[in-house]
Design a protein around this motif. Structure first.
Motif, PDB file in Angstrom:
ATOM      1  N   ILE A 117     -62.229  63.888  11.773  1.00 58.32           N
ATOM      2  CA  ILE A 117     -62.531  62.856  12.757  1.00 58.32           C
ATOM      3  C   ILE A 117     -61.424  62.762  13.806  1.00 58.32           C
ATOM      4  O   ILE A 117     -61.692  62.524  14.983  1.00 58.32           O
ATOM      5  N   ILE A 118     -60.182  62.982  13.407  1.00 64.60           N
ATOM      6  CA  ILE A 118     -59.086  62.986  14.382  1.00 64.60           C
ATOM      7  C   ILE A 118     -59.282  64.131  15.369  1.00 64.60           C
ATOM      8  O   ILE A 118     -59.141  63.955  16.585  1.00 64.60           O
ATOM      9  N   TYR A 119     -59.619  65.305  14.869  1.00 64.28           N
ATOM     10  CA  TYR A 119     -59.863  66.459  15.732  1.00 64.28           C
ATOM     11  C   TYR A 119     -61.014  66.179  16.699  1.00 64.28           C
ATOM     12  O   TYR A 119     -60.923  66.470  17.890  1.00 64.28           O
ATOM     13  N   VAL A 120     -62.084  65.604  16.199  1.00 66.11           N
ATOM     14  CA  VAL A 120     -63.250  65.315  17.039  1.00 66.11           C
ATOM     15  C   VAL A 120     -62.903  64.295  18.118  1.00 66.11           C
ATOM     16  O   VAL A 120     -63.309  64.455  19.275  1.00 66.11           O
ATOM     17  N   VAL A 121     -62.151  63.262  17.772  1.00 61.93           N
ATOM     18  CA  VAL A 121     -61.770  62.251  18.768  1.00 61.93           C
ATOM     19  C   VAL A 121     -60.923  62.876  19.867  1.00 61.93           C
ATOM     20  O   VAL A 121     -61.152  62.632  21.064  1.00 61.93           O
ATOM     21  N   LEU A 135     -52.837  61.831  16.790  1.00 60.32           N
ATOM     22  CA  LEU A 135     -53.883  61.103  17.509  1.00 60.32           C
ATOM     23  C   LEU A 135     -53.261  60.064  18.430  1.00 60.32           C
ATOM     24  O   LEU A 135     -53.628  59.963  19.601  1.00 60.32           O
ATOM     25  N   PHE A 136     -52.322  59.308  17.916  1.00 70.80           N
ATOM     26  CA  PHE A 136     -51.660  58.298  18.744  1.00 70.80           C
ATOM     27  C   PHE A 136     -50.943  58.939  19.933  1.00 70.80           C
ATOM     28  O   PHE A 136     -51.077  58.484  21.062  1.00 70.80           O
ATOM     29  N   LEU A 137     -50.195  60.004  19.703  1.00 63.85           N
ATOM     30  CA  LEU A 137     -49.392  60.622  20.759  1.00 63.85           C
ATOM     31  C   LEU A 137     -50.232  61.338  21.822  1.00 63.85           C
ATOM     32  O   LEU A 137     -49.760  61.535  22.941  1.00 63.85           O
ATOM     33  N   ALA A 180     -57.371  53.972  19.148  1.00 65.76           N
ATOM     34  CA  ALA A 180     -57.969  55.157  18.524  1.00 65.76           C
ATOM     35  C   ALA A 180     -57.577  55.248  17.049  1.00 65.76           C
ATOM     36  O   ALA A 180     -58.426  55.503  16.196  1.00 65.76           O
ATOM     37  N   VAL A 181     -56.297  55.026  16.752  1.00 65.84           N
ATOM     38  CA  VAL A 181     -55.836  55.074  15.360  1.00 65.84           C
ATOM     39  C   VAL A 181     -56.520  53.980  14.543  1.00 65.84           C
ATOM     40  O   VAL A 181     -57.004  54.228  13.434  1.00 65.84           O
ATOM     41  N   LEU A 182     -56.577  52.778  15.097  1.00 67.29           N
ATOM     42  CA  LEU A 182     -57.234  51.679  14.398  1.00 67.29           C
ATOM     43  C   LEU A 182     -58.713  51.987  14.166  1.00 67.29           C
ATOM     44  O   LEU A 182     -59.232  51.764  13.067  1.00 67.29           O
ATOM     45  N   GLY A 183     -59.388  52.534  15.167  1.00 69.80           N
ATOM     46  CA  GLY A 183     -60.794  52.883  15.010  1.00 69.80           C
ATOM     47  C   GLY A 183     -61.029  53.930  13.935  1.00 69.80           C
ATOM     48  O   GLY A 183     -61.938  53.797  13.111  1.00 69.80           O
ATOM     49  N   VAL A 234     -60.486  52.312  10.518  1.00 70.58           N
ATOM     50  CA  VAL A 234     -61.590  51.424  10.139  1.00 70.58           C
ATOM     51  C   VAL A 234     -62.796  52.235   9.676  1.00 70.58           C
ATOM     52  O   VAL A 234     -63.389  51.950   8.627  1.00 70.58           O
ATOM     53  N   VAL A 235     -63.160  53.270  10.433  1.00 66.67           N
ATOM     54  CA  VAL A 235     -64.306  54.108  10.051  1.00 66.67           C
ATOM     55  C   VAL A 235     -64.040  54.786   8.707  1.00 66.67           C
ATOM     56  O   VAL A 235     -64.901  54.793   7.816  1.00 66.67           O
ATOM     57  N   HIS A 236     -62.844  55.339   8.541  1.00 66.43           N
ATOM     58  CA  HIS A 236     -62.482  56.009   7.288  1.00 66.43           C
ATOM     59  C   HIS A 236     -62.558  55.036   6.112  1.00 66.43           C
ATOM     60  O   HIS A 236     -63.117  55.347   5.059  1.00 66.43           O
ATOM     61  N   THR A 237     -62.011  53.848   6.286  1.00 62.46           N
ATOM     62  CA  THR A 237     -62.000  52.855   5.210  1.00 62.46           C
ATOM     63  C   THR A 237     -63.409  52.391   4.879  1.00 62.46           C
ATOM     64  O   THR A 237     -63.754  52.241   3.696  1.00 62.46           O
TER      65      THR A 237
END
Length: 98
Positions: free
Chosen positions: A17-21, A55-57, A75-78, A81-84
């Motif tokens: 998901i990080i890669y996709v974002v 992702l943050f950087l 983005a990190v928070l999103g 949240v999705v992962h959790t």
């Protein structure tokens, strides 16, 4: 054994998901912003080794500090949240506990 599968699935999902974002965001960048983004090989290694930090950087690198830091935090928070939500729901239904 199930715990190992959950851990691996969680990590694969998080990296994915990080890669996709990041890739989705790169497609929307202007040419000037895209010049400041990581090259493809560096981006992939950054996602693999640093995941949420990468992702943050990504956002301050491409947009500057004033706009990039809040976007990176969102983005990190999103992603978290999705992962959790996804893995919390899976864990709830498999274990039947909260």
């Amino acid at each position: 054994m199930r715990e190992v599968l959950e851990l691996v699935a969680s990590a694969v999902f998080l990296y994915g998901i990080i890669y996709v974002v990041i890739r989705f965001d790169e497609r929307r960048l202007s040419p000037k912003q895209l010049e400041r983004a990581w090259p493809a090989s560096s981006r992939d290694v950054a996602v693999l080794y640093f995941s949420l930090i990468a992702l943050f950087l990504h956002f301050p690198r491409t947009r500057g500090v004033l706009l990039g830091v809040p976007l990176g935090l969102l983005a990190v928070l999103g992603v978290l949240v999705v992962h959790t939500l996804i893995f919390g729901t899976i864990d709830f239904f498999l274990d039947g506990e909260v």
